[in-house]
Every structure is written in C-alpha cells, then in structure tokens.
Design an enzyme around this catalytic site. Structure first.
Site, PDB file in Angstrom:
ATOM      1  N   TYR A  33      56.174  50.770  91.610  1.00  0.00           N
ATOM      2  CA  TYR A  33      56.754  50.051  92.835  1.00  0.00           C
ATOM      3  C   TYR A  33      57.711  49.172  92.980  1.00  0.00           C
ATOM      4  O   TYR A  33      58.080  48.693  91.815  1.00  0.00           O
ATOM      5  CB  TYR A  33      55.422  49.615  93.479  1.00  0.00           C
ATOM      6  CG  TYR A  33      54.948  48.027  92.993  1.00  0.00           C
ATOM      7  CD1 TYR A  33      54.444  48.167  91.642  1.00  0.00           C
ATOM      8  CD2 TYR A  33      55.230  47.031  93.663  1.00  0.00           C
ATOM      9  CE1 TYR A  33      53.965  46.786  91.055  1.00  0.00           C
ATOM     10  CE2 TYR A  33      54.958  45.936  93.175  1.00  0.00           C
ATOM     11  CZ  TYR A  33      54.150  45.781  91.932  1.00  0.00           C
ATOM     12  OH  TYR A  33      53.876  44.601  91.239  1.00  0.00           O
ATOM     13  N   LYS A 148      57.096  48.079  86.012  1.00  0.00           N
ATOM     14  CA  LYS A 148      56.517  47.716  87.368  1.00  0.00           C
ATOM     15  C   LYS A 148      55.598  48.725  87.893  1.00  0.00           C
ATOM     16  O   LYS A 148      55.729  49.536  88.808  1.00  0.00           O
ATOM     17  CB  LYS A 148      57.584  47.476  88.258  1.00  0.00           C
ATOM     18  CG  LYS A 148      57.350  46.487  89.601  1.00  0.00           C
ATOM     19  CD  LYS A 148      58.333  45.929  90.122  1.00  0.00           C
ATOM     20  CE  LYS A 148      57.830  45.108  91.628  1.00  0.00           C
ATOM     21  NZ  LYS A 148      57.137  43.968  91.368  1.00  0.00           N
ATOM     22  N   GLU A 181      54.507  34.672  82.449  1.00  0.00           N
ATOM     23  CA  GLU A 181      54.980  34.674  83.844  1.00  0.00           C
ATOM     24  C   GLU A 181      53.930  34.418  84.819  1.00  0.00           C
ATOM     25  O   GLU A 181      52.632  33.954  84.249  1.00  0.00           O
ATOM     26  CB  GLU A 181      55.603  36.079  83.984  1.00  0.00           C
ATOM     27  CG  GLU A 181      54.527  37.244  84.059  1.00  0.00           C
ATOM     28  CD  GLU A 181      55.431  38.533  84.171  1.00  0.00           C
ATOM     29  OE1 GLU A 181      56.418  38.607  84.979  1.00  0.00           O
ATOM     30  OE2 GLU A 181      54.913  39.462  83.819  1.00  0.00           O
ATOM     31  N   LEU A 206      57.713  40.983  83.292  1.00  0.00           N
ATOM     32  CA  LEU A 206      58.773  41.749  84.339  1.00  0.00           C
ATOM     33  C   LEU A 206      60.294  41.182  84.300  1.00  0.00           C
ATOM     34  O   LEU A 206      60.372  39.809  84.611  1.00  0.00           O
ATOM     35  CB  LEU A 206      58.164  41.909  85.641  1.00  0.00           C
ATOM     36  CG  LEU A 206      58.742  42.922  86.721  1.00  0.00           C
ATOM     37  CD1 LEU A 206      58.463  44.264  86.033  1.00  0.00           C
ATOM     38  CD2 LEU A 206      58.357  42.664  88.226  1.00  0.00           C
TER      39      LEU A 206
HETATM   40  C1  LIG Z   1      54.243  40.215  87.261  1.00  0.00           C
HETATM   41  C2  LIG Z   1      55.529  40.020  87.983  1.00  0.00           C
HETATM   42  N1  LIG Z   1      56.595  39.035  87.665  1.00  0.00           N
HETATM   43  C3  LIG Z   1      57.604  38.805  88.457  1.00  0.00           C
HETATM   44  C4  LIG Z   1      57.774  39.276  89.420  1.00  0.00           C
HETATM   45  C5  LIG Z   1      59.077  38.944  90.203  1.00  0.00           C
HETATM   46  O1  LIG Z   1      59.788  40.169  90.344  1.00  0.00           O
HETATM   47  P1  LIG Z   1      60.882  40.170  91.571  1.00  0.00           P
HETATM   48  O2  LIG Z   1      61.732  38.979  91.427  1.00  0.00           O
HETATM   49  O3  LIG Z   1      61.728  41.271  91.239  1.00  0.00           O
HETATM   50  O4  LIG Z   1      60.236  40.212  92.915  1.00  0.00           O
HETATM   51  C6  LIG Z   1      56.945  40.168  90.177  1.00  0.00           C
HETATM   52  C7  LIG Z   1      57.096  40.832  91.293  1.00  0.00           C
HETATM   53  O5  LIG Z   1      56.214  41.290  91.805  1.00  0.00           O
HETATM   54  C8  LIG Z   1      55.806  40.258  89.366  1.00  0.00           C
HETATM   55  O6  LIG Z   1      54.834  41.259  90.058  1.00  0.00           O
END
Ligand SMILES: Cc1ncc(COP(=O)(O)O)c(C=O)c1O
Length: 287
Positions: A33, A148, A181, A206
């Site tokens: 996603y 993701k 994270e 991620l």
């Molecule tokens: C586990 C995780 N880390 C980091 C992020 C941040 O990613 P982004 O800046 O692309 O929204 C997300 C966003 O859903 C996430 O689920």
C-alpha cells in the site's frame, strides 16, 4: 457528501465498494500500500510514493497493476470525485483473488483499491502545537519492514497498547536497545550537540518518503543530520524527539513512557521543520 472509492477498474460509492473474500490481501496480507497527503487538491511527494510502490511490488514479485501514468490518472480522479483539497489518499495493490493456497496463483489480475478522505489541517496544527506522547515497545516485526505491506499486526497491537496508555505513537526498539522507527512513522532525536539523528535505512525500517524529503529540508536549513542509531535511553534524554510520515508530516514527541522530552513541550527544531515541510508541500502543489 457520499465518498467514492476505486475498486478493480470501477468508481463506486464507498458503501458499496467490495472485494472478493478470496482476495489475497484479505487472506494473507499479500498486498502492498501507499498513502499520499493531498495539499490544495494535489498529491504530495507523488513520485517518491510511486517509486516506493514499484519497489514494494518488485520485492514481492508482483507487477504494477497498470502503467504509472494510468495509475496517476485514477489517483487524481479519486481525489477529484471526493472533492478533496486537504486530505489523504490510500492505495492498496494485492496479488489478486484466487482459491486459498500459499503459493502464487497463476494468471490472476492484481486487486486495486483506492480511497480518499479529507484531513482537518487546523486540528492537525493544533495537535502539533501540543506535540504527542509516545510509548516504547520491542520491535517484534518481521525482517522485511522495508517493504510497505499490509501485514501490520505488530504495528496495530503496539499502537493500540500506546493508545491505552494515553500515547499517540509507539516507538519500536530493537533487541540491542536501539530505536528503529515508529508504528507508522520514522523517528528522529536532537541531541545536546544539536545534531539530528535518525536510523539508517539498512536497519529493517521503512524508507519513509517524508523522511527522504525531510532529510533534504534539513540539509537546506543548514542543520546537522546523521543517519545514526540511537538508543531509547538517548531519546529519553534528548533535547527533542519527533516523527515523520505522510499523514502526520512532522510531529513533535513531548514524552516517552511518561518521561518528558526536554522541557516537555514541542521543540524549536521540530516546529521549524514542520513549518518548512508544509511550506515546501504548498510550494510544490502551487497553492
Ligand atoms: C512503519 C512505518 N514507518 C515509516 C512510515 C512513514 O512513511 P511515509 O513518510 O512514506 O509516510 C510509515 C508510514 O506509513 C510506516 O508505516
């Protein structure tokens, strides 16, 4: 106004939107996603999210469900049909629907769903003025958090536990005591040396698109940023801690596990970076 979703080739009222009970996203979380923020009716960080989508699909040996240009047309059409000016768009691509069997089915079409909803930017700004509390939790997720996928049960359980403790985000900590994270965000700290630290991408996290852009915003503002590991204890003693994601943008963390960070109020760095990030998003959207 009734909301409209895109489901496997059709725009349908959200209340009628449905996928097969044999969709592998439903059965196995065999799906990826993306979430975009929408500013002034424009998808923010468009290419960054599409690049990551392509990568996630590739890692799972799935093809793009349609050419990039067609996907963009559909994403924009969902924004338009829902009359979203300030909001977010959710896209999910599953391997498709087939009788339940772990191995990949042959000749199935990927399942694509897209939804959009408005975001109250004033409420979000108020939240950022106060900052949010976080709770730490062991990072018990699988070894491919760089993809993701919709397999988010550890995140769901940890974020629920955080909520039950009055916290708005969970901060995952690895077996060696280092922050990885957040439950749905990337995490940063500002030390006494003024240096901003965030975990490097080789640490099973991620690659946040907001993180990627924030790193350049930070570099442009002349601040010192290092992709270095820091412990939960370092974070608790930090001057500032903050998180980033497409939905929360840059959000100050004012306490971890009940312990105030700095003076317990949003820090100057996080506040300035949030403003700079939103300015950049508005400039890019031409609003
Ligand atoms: C586990 C995780 N880390 C980091 C992020 C941040 O990613 P982004 O800046 O692309 O929204 C997300 C966003 O859903 C996430 O689920």
């Amino acid at each position: 106004m009734p909301r409209t979703a895109y489901v496997n080739g059709a725009y349908v009222p959200l209340r009628d939107a449905a996928v097969s009970i044999e969709d592998r996203g439903l059965l196995f979380a065999d799906a990826v996603y993306e979430v975009w923020s929408v500013f002034g009716g424009q998808l923010a960080d468009l290419d960054g999210h599409l690049n990551r989508l392509e990568r996630s699909l590739r890692e799972l040996k799935m093809a793009m469900p349609m050419p990039r240009a067609s996907l963009l047309t559909v994403l924009n059409e969902v924004v338009r049909r829902n009359r979203i000016l300030e909001g977010m768009v959710y896209l999910q691509v599953s391997r498709g629907a087939a009788p339940r069997d772990h191995v990949f089915p042959v000749d199935v079409k990927p399942g694509v769903i897209i939804t959009a909803r408005p975001v109250d930017r004033e409420a979000a700004a108020l939240k950022a003025e106060h900052g949010i509390k976080a709770m730490s939790a062991p990072d018990i997720r699988w070894g491919r958090c760089d993809i993701k996928t919709t397999g988010l049960l550890p995140n769901v359980l940890a974020k629920q536990a955080a909520k039950e403790q009055g916290a708005g985000e969970v901060i995952f900590v690895d077996a060696d005591g280092f922050v990885t994270e957040g439950g749905s965000t990337n995490v940063y700290m500002v030390g006494d040396d003024g240096v901003i630290r965030t975990r490097s991408l080789n640490a099973n996290i991620l690659a946040g698109v907001t993180r990627l852009n924030l790193l350049s915003v930070i570099a442009e503002s002349g601040l010192d940023i290092r992709e270095e590991a820091f412990t939960l204890e370092d974070a608790k003693k930090a001057r500032e801690v903050f998180i980033s994601a497409a939905t929360s943008l840059v959000m100050p963390i004012v306490a971890i596990d009940g312990q105030p960070i700095g003076n317990g109020a949003p820090g100057l760095v996080a506040t300035a970076l949030r403003e700079a990030y939103i300015d950049r998003a508005h400039r890019t959207a031409g609003v």
